[in-house]
Design an enzyme around this catalytic site. Structure first.
Site, mmCIF file in Angstrom:
data_model
loop_
_atom_site.group_PDB
_atom_site.id
_atom_site.type_symbol
_atom_site.label_atom_id
_atom_site.label_comp_id
_atom_site.label_asym_id
_atom_site.label_seq_id
_atom_site.Cartn_x
_atom_site.Cartn_y
_atom_site.Cartn_z
ATOM 1 N N GLY A 33 0.822 -1.208 0.000
ATOM 2 C CA GLY A 33 0.000 0.000 0.000
ATOM 3 C C GLY A 33 0.848 1.246 0.000
ATOM 4 C CG ASN A 34 -0.401 4.656 -1.650
ATOM 5 O OD1 ASN A 34 -1.065 5.553 -1.141
ATOM 6 N ND2 ASN A 34 -0.852 3.925 -2.660
ATOM 7 N NE ARG A 35 5.018 6.487 4.784
ATOM 8 C CZ ARG A 35 5.078 5.808 5.930
ATOM 9 N NH1 ARG A 35 4.050 5.831 6.766
ATOM 10 N NH2 ARG A 35 6.155 5.120 6.229
ATOM 11 C CB SER A 36 -2.833 8.145 -0.584
ATOM 12 O OG SER A 36 -3.910 9.003 -0.848
ATOM 13 C CB ALA A 101 -1.830 7.345 -4.019
#
Ligand code: CTP
Ligand code: CA
Length: 232
Positions: A33-36, A101
């Protein structure tokens, strides 16, 4: 400004906004995943609804955010789910904004059961490319539809933020690219943004440092006046 002080210049338009970060499953309990946080997409959806648009917000993983008033929320997980949902909503949207994102890669294989550790080191995780949803939406663009992309850039020794933004606008073929300068604590997990609105017609509008709501207002101002200029 209070909602009733805002222009109703988006009345009659259906806008689709994607938000948040996709999650690419490795097994039933793990993902890439990502930090969006989803906050920029939320601000775009909220402001559009306040200005009279019908809004569909397609959200991948986000922080715990309340659904903006008057907005239809569709939840998705992976980039592939986001892709399917965006194509569906774009078929009836006048404006499509890709603020999500999207993971560039996903694991080649998703285990059907929880991956167990053994005595040995694990195999590397093999990745494959995800579809470029924005580029696909540009290819599928209906006549008169406005397609907007976002880019978070840091710049490096090769090119600055604006140069990377111009190149990305060309590569993606969208009508607008919102370029955020990131790094030094900007953009991710913070309330403020700054950057440029780049138009396919070559117009470059700087967006001063301000809140995500102010950036959202600047985006809708630009889109609204470009639609007026077309006489629609
Ligand atoms: N985007 C998309 N589908 C992807 C990747 C990105 O629709 N698979 C969209 C994003 O939502 C954003 C825009 O494309 O609106 C730019 O995303 P970005 O990650 O900056 O561009 P990339 O082409 O992935 O280039 P890179 O990450 O290498 O800078
Ligand atoms: Ca990317």
């Amino acid at each position: 400004a209070a909602p009733d002080a805002l222009p109703r210049d988006l009345e009659g338009l259906h806008v689709a906004v994607s938000a948040g970060g996709t999650r690419e499953p490795l097994d039933p309990v793990r993902y890439l995943g990502n930090r969006s946080s989803g906050r920029q997409g939320w601000a775009l959806a909220r402001v559009a609804a306040q200005r009279g648009a019908r809004v569909t917000l397609v959200a991948a993983h986000t922080a715990d955010l309340a659904t903006p008033a008057g907005v239809d929320l569709v939840r998705v997980g992976s980039a592939e789910q986001l892709r399917v949902a965006m194509h569906e909503v774009a078929a009836s949207a006048d404006v499509v904004v890709m603020a999500a994102a999207v993971a560039d890669f996903r694991p080649v294989a998703t285990a059907g059961h929880k991956i167990k550790k053994t005595d040995r080191d694990p195999e590397p995780v093999a990745l494959t490319r995800n579809a470029d949803i924005l580029a696909e939406l540009v290819t599928a663009r209906r006549s008169g539809q406005v397609v907007v992309g976002f880019a978070a850039e840091t710049g490096d020794e090769g090119a600055d933020v604006l140069e990377y933004g111009r190149a990305k606008l060309k590569r993606k073929g969208c009508d607008w690219l919102v370029v955020n300068a990131v790094g030094d604590g900007k953009a991710f997990e913070v309330e403020d943004n700054s950057g440029w609105l780049l138009s396919a017609d070559g117009t470059e509008t700087p967006v001063p440092h301000g809140s995500k709501a102010q950036l959202a207002s600047a985006v809708w101002d630009a889109i609204s006046s470009s639609l007026k200029g077309r006489g629609t």
